[in-house]
Design a protein around this motif. Sequence first.
Motif, PDB file in Angstrom:
ATOM      1  N   SER A  90       0.693  -1.262   0.100  1.00 15.05           N
ATOM      2  CA  SER A  90       0.171   0.030  -0.232  1.00 15.05           C
ATOM      3  C   SER A  90       1.047   1.145  -0.088  1.00 15.05           C
ATOM      4  N   THR A  91       0.314   2.621  -0.168  1.00 17.87           N
ATOM      5  CA  THR A  91       0.811   3.713  -0.032  1.00 17.87           C
ATOM      6  C   THR A  91       0.610   4.510   1.124  1.00 17.87           C
ATOM      7  N   ALA A  92       0.057   3.758   2.307  1.00 17.43           N
ATOM      8  CA  ALA A  92      -0.570   4.504   3.634  1.00 17.43           C
ATOM      9  C   ALA A  92       0.610   4.888   4.434  1.00 17.43           C
ATOM     10  N   PRO A  93       0.433   6.164   5.057  1.00 15.81           N
ATOM     11  CA  PRO A  93       1.225   6.205   6.236  1.00 15.81           C
ATOM     12  C   PRO A  93       0.550   5.422   7.546  1.00 15.81           C
ATOM     13  N   LEU A  94       1.373   5.725   8.409  1.00 13.50           N
ATOM     14  CA  LEU A  94       1.204   4.977   9.724  1.00 13.50           C
ATOM     15  C   LEU A  94      -0.391   5.465  10.198  1.00 13.50           C
ATOM     16  N   SER A  95      -0.827   6.760  10.213  1.00 14.80           N
ATOM     17  CA  SER A  95      -1.848   7.115  10.626  1.00 14.80           C
ATOM     18  C   SER A  95      -3.074   6.600  10.065  1.00 14.80           C
ATOM     19  N   GLU A  96      -2.855   6.178   8.695  1.00 12.70           N
ATOM     20  CA  GLU A  96      -3.881   5.525   7.919  1.00 12.70           C
ATOM     21  C   GLU A  96      -3.787   3.836   7.713  1.00 12.70           C
ATOM     22  N   SER A  97      -2.987   3.482   8.552  1.00 11.61           N
ATOM     23  CA  SER A  97      -2.468   1.860   8.329  1.00 11.61           C
ATOM     24  C   SER A  97      -3.403   1.031   9.494  1.00 11.61           C
ATOM     25  N   ILE A  98      -3.613  -0.246   8.691  1.00 14.10           N
ATOM     26  CA  ILE A  98      -3.789  -1.421   9.734  1.00 14.10           C
ATOM     27  C   ILE A  98      -2.544  -2.049  10.008  1.00 14.10           C
ATOM     28  N   GLY A 148      -2.350   4.347  14.538  1.00 13.77           N
ATOM     29  CA  GLY A 148      -2.744   3.936  13.382  1.00 13.77           C
ATOM     30  C   GLY A 148      -4.191   3.702  13.437  1.00 13.77           C
ATOM     31  N   LEU A 149      -4.879   3.004  12.286  1.00 14.44           N
ATOM     32  CA  LEU A 149      -6.195   2.702  12.355  1.00 14.44           C
ATOM     33  C   LEU A 149      -6.609   1.715  13.489  1.00 14.44           C
ATOM     34  N   ALA A 200       2.618  -7.420   1.836  1.00 14.05           N
ATOM     35  CA  ALA A 200       3.072  -7.182   0.686  1.00 14.05           C
ATOM     36  C   ALA A 200       1.917  -7.029  -0.363  1.00 14.05           C
ATOM     37  N   GLN A 201       1.036  -7.788  -0.091  1.00 10.34           N
ATOM     38  CA  GLN A 201      -0.224  -7.371  -1.096  1.00 10.34           C
ATOM     39  C   GLN A 201      -1.087  -6.381  -0.789  1.00 10.34           C
ATOM     40  N   GLY A 202      -0.810  -5.370   0.253  1.00 14.13           N
ATOM     41  CA  GLY A 202      -1.454  -4.395   0.461  1.00 14.13           C
ATOM     42  C   GLY A 202      -2.688  -4.322   1.439  1.00 14.13           C
ATOM     43  N   HIS A 203      -3.132  -5.523   1.660  1.00 18.89           N
ATOM     44  CA  HIS A 203      -4.211  -5.566   2.472  1.00 18.89           C
ATOM     45  C   HIS A 203      -4.119  -5.163   3.929  1.00 18.89           C
ATOM     46  N   LEU A 204      -2.648  -5.257   4.409  1.00 11.33           N
ATOM     47  CA  LEU A 204      -2.196  -4.540   5.665  1.00 11.33           C
ATOM     48  C   LEU A 204      -1.142  -3.559   5.311  1.00 11.33           C
ATOM     49  N   ASP A 205      -0.903  -2.850   6.059  1.00  7.62           N
ATOM     50  CA  ASP A 205       0.320  -1.663   5.778  1.00  7.62           C
ATOM     51  C   ASP A 205       1.389  -1.713   6.290  1.00  7.62           C
ATOM     52  N   LEU A 206       1.403  -2.487   7.555  1.00 11.13           N
ATOM     53  CA  LEU A 206       2.905  -2.682   8.430  1.00 11.13           C
ATOM     54  C   LEU A 206       2.709  -3.807   9.107  1.00 11.13           C
ATOM     55  N   PHE A 207       3.815  -4.400   9.466  1.00  6.06           N
ATOM     56  CA  PHE A 207       4.039  -5.461   9.936  1.00  6.06           C
ATOM     57  C   PHE A 207       5.152  -5.564  11.145  1.00  6.06           C
ATOM     58  N   CYS A 208       4.941  -5.850  12.113  1.00  2.00           N
ATOM     59  CA  CYS A 208       6.090  -5.769  12.938  1.00  2.00           C
ATOM     60  C   CYS A 208       6.038  -6.972  14.268  1.00  2.00           C
ATOM     61  N   GLU A 209       7.311  -7.203  14.688  1.00  2.00           N
ATOM     62  CA  GLU A 209       7.423  -8.353  15.646  1.00  2.00           C
ATOM     63  C   GLU A 209       8.823  -8.116  16.301  1.00  2.00           C
ATOM     64  N   LEU A 210       9.033  -8.474  17.716  1.00  2.00           N
ATOM     65  CA  LEU A 210      10.038  -8.197  18.300  1.00  2.00           C
ATOM     66  C   LEU A 210      11.277  -9.092  18.382  1.00  2.00           C
ATOM     67  N   LYS A 211      10.612 -10.299  17.848  1.00  2.00           N
ATOM     68  CA  LYS A 211      11.864 -11.556  17.858  1.00  2.00           C
ATOM     69  C   LYS A 211      10.894 -12.609  16.897  1.00  2.00           C
ATOM     70  N   LEU A 212      11.829 -13.015  15.906  1.00  2.00           N
ATOM     71  CA  LEU A 212      11.224 -14.064  15.053  1.00  2.00           C
ATOM     72  C   LEU A 212      12.391 -14.855  14.553  1.00  2.00           C
ATOM     73  N   SER A 213      12.166 -16.184  14.094  1.00  2.00           N
ATOM     74  CA  SER A 213      13.254 -16.833  13.530  1.00  2.00           C
ATOM     75  C   SER A 213      13.334 -16.622  12.119  1.00  2.00           C
TER      76      SER A 213
END
Length: 252
Positions: A139-147, A174-175, A191-204
């Motif tokens: 997507s092109t959304a800023p965080l303020s408009e993000s899921i 965000g939203l 990646a598909q633009g259905h969500l705007d941001l992903f984060c997690e503190l620790k992944l393998s």
Amino acid sequence: MYNQIYSILREAGDIMLSAKNIETGVEEKDGAANLVTTYDVKIQNFLQEKLLCLYPDAHFMGEENPRNVAILEGKTFIVDPIDGTANFVRHLDASAISVALLQDTEVILGATYNPYRNQFFYAEKGKGATCNGTPIHVSTAPLSESIVSFGTSPYYKELHPKTFDLGYRLLCSGLDIRRSGSAVIDLCETAQGHLDLFCELKLSPWDYAASSLIITEAGGTVSQMNGLPLVFDRPCSVVAGSAKAYKDFFTL
């Protein structure tokens, strides 16, 4: 390579969909939240056999028998046979298979398959990203408009206070926030633009290796939460999404 990988992941997905009596073959690896089933092992063994037929000299690192490759050299497959095992055990139909191919320390191919939705995500370095053959873009959304898709690092209890402090700040900025229970699914939805941001503190590495390339080839940005590049020989934090939302994340 698309057709070969697609065929392998579709067959692995059929194994997942055919699962019966899943609960009778569940074990705990490192705690109550970290589960492995007989199907995790069965699918990983299948993937190892089929993928190494494509590149017999490649290394293979899978979640169910992880081999610590301190220095990644040559070609290496990094595989998660069932990302979202807890979902799989509870019949929540939100699990995916993930395969990445690295050349030394760089991901050059990423593929994931969600058999419940029949979604095959695929990317090769420099060739863009697709879902079921159709090009995708963040997507092109800023965080303020993000899921925001938000992982809770359930295996690392020492991170829970920091995790939910971050979650609160993301919710306020965000939203809304979402969590599927599968980092692979959440990253591909980003990646598909259905969500705007992903984060997690620790992944393998097997949680994000394939999807990290799918994100970047879909026009997104991905890194550790300190801004450094992802690493693939040990766990790390992950933040990924649209250029605007990713940039805004670092202003929280």
